[in-house]
Scaffold this motif. Sequence first.
Motif, PDB file in Angstrom:
ATOM      1  N   TYR A  72       1.032  -1.091  -0.070  1.00  0.00           N
ATOM      2  CA  TYR A  72      -0.152   0.105  -0.053  1.00  0.00           C
ATOM      3  C   TYR A  72       0.980   1.416   0.051  1.00  0.00           C
ATOM      4  O   TYR A  72       0.452   2.273  -0.421  1.00  0.00           O
ATOM      5  N   GLY A  73       1.922   0.969   0.620  1.00  0.00           N
ATOM      6  CA  GLY A  73       2.944   2.382   0.744  1.00  0.00           C
ATOM      7  C   GLY A  73       2.481   3.152   1.739  1.00  0.00           C
ATOM      8  O   GLY A  73       1.845   2.564   2.810  1.00  0.00           O
ATOM      9  N   ASN A  74       2.627   4.600   1.936  1.00  0.00           N
ATOM     10  CA  ASN A  74       2.107   5.414   2.996  1.00  0.00           C
ATOM     11  C   ASN A  74       0.938   5.938   2.228  1.00  0.00           C
ATOM     12  O   ASN A  74       0.871   6.527   1.385  1.00  0.00           O
ATOM     13  N   VAL A  78      -0.493   3.064   7.365  1.00  0.00           N
ATOM     14  CA  VAL A  78      -1.686   4.104   7.266  1.00  0.00           C
ATOM     15  C   VAL A  78      -1.045   5.375   8.135  1.00  0.00           C
ATOM     16  O   VAL A  78      -0.945   5.100   9.198  1.00  0.00           O
ATOM     17  N   ILE A  79      -1.166   6.493   7.742  1.00  0.00           N
ATOM     18  CA  ILE A  79      -0.615   7.777   8.310  1.00  0.00           C
ATOM     19  C   ILE A  79      -1.620   8.470   8.572  1.00  0.00           C
ATOM     20  O   ILE A  79      -2.634   8.680   7.838  1.00  0.00           O
ATOM     21  N   GLU A 126      -7.934   9.364   2.146  1.00  0.00           N
ATOM     22  CA  GLU A 126      -7.830   9.511   0.832  1.00  0.00           C
ATOM     23  C   GLU A 126      -7.582   7.936   0.084  1.00  0.00           C
ATOM     24  O   GLU A 126      -7.576   7.696  -1.037  1.00  0.00           O
ATOM     25  N   ASP A 127      -7.803   6.872   0.762  1.00  0.00           N
ATOM     26  CA  ASP A 127      -7.658   5.502   0.252  1.00  0.00           C
ATOM     27  C   ASP A 127      -8.741   4.704   0.838  1.00  0.00           C
ATOM     28  O   ASP A 127      -8.998   4.686   2.069  1.00  0.00           O
ATOM     29  N   SER A 128      -9.552   3.978   0.004  1.00  0.00           N
ATOM     30  CA  SER A 128     -10.464   3.381   0.476  1.00  0.00           C
ATOM     31  C   SER A 128      -9.904   2.102   1.057  1.00  0.00           C
ATOM     32  O   SER A 128     -10.934   1.317   1.800  1.00  0.00           O
ATOM     33  N   GLY A 129      -8.719   1.421   0.779  1.00  0.00           N
ATOM     34  CA  GLY A 129      -8.573   0.327   1.459  1.00  0.00           C
ATOM     35  C   GLY A 129      -8.562  -1.073   0.795  1.00  0.00           C
ATOM     36  O   GLY A 129      -7.987  -1.950   1.100  1.00  0.00           O
ATOM     37  N   LYS A 130      -9.121  -0.852  -0.456  1.00  0.00           N
ATOM     38  CA  LYS A 130      -9.466  -1.949  -1.534  1.00  0.00           C
ATOM     39  C   LYS A 130      -8.226  -2.273  -2.227  1.00  0.00           C
ATOM     40  O   LYS A 130      -7.887  -1.269  -2.976  1.00  0.00           O
ATOM     41  N   GLN A 188     -10.315  -6.128   1.366  1.00  0.00           N
ATOM     42  CA  GLN A 188     -10.649  -4.510   2.163  1.00  0.00           C
ATOM     43  C   GLN A 188      -9.923  -4.408   3.413  1.00  0.00           C
ATOM     44  O   GLN A 188     -10.304  -5.314   4.223  1.00  0.00           O
ATOM     45  N   TYR A 189      -8.824  -3.620   3.591  1.00  0.00           N
ATOM     46  CA  TYR A 189      -8.564  -3.144   4.680  1.00  0.00           C
ATOM     47  C   TYR A 189      -9.152  -1.982   5.360  1.00  0.00           C
ATOM     48  O   TYR A 189      -9.442  -1.154   4.739  1.00  0.00           O
TER      49      TYR A 189
END
Length: 141
Positions: free
Chosen positions: A33-35, A123-124, A40-44, A89-90
């Motif tokens: 996933y990176g940072n 996740v930041i 801004e990110d759904s986690g899918k 999905q995270y």
Amino acid sequence: MKNLFRGIAILFISISSYAQGAKIEFKEETINYGNVTKEEDSGKRTFEFTNTGDAPLEIRNVKSTCGCTIPTKPTEPIMPGESDVIEVQYNMNLGPISKSITVETNAVNVESGMVTLRIKGTVIPKKVINLLEKKKSILEQ
């Protein structure tokens, strides 16, 4: 001599039957996933795979190491040469991501039909822009 030929025939049949069947090949087994930020990110993410064998591939079960990661598997068999995806999905909890997803299949090219997929990253918190600092930096220019 008869027993030798019989033994060779049995060996040949068992080897050729082992080589046939469903085979699973993933495009990638780890997704980074990176940072990312929750806002801004759904986690899918999706793990794409192909059945490279000569029999229908069954995805029997997909399990995650915790409830924060929810995998979704195809419901129908994947025919030889066809591709599909396993969606993950995270829940985007703050901090490092390091989760495993176990895929149970009928594939003959992986040990016991099992494949372990991984997701990783961090996740930041979303960067908050202070309006006073923004105004000050604009005025200084």
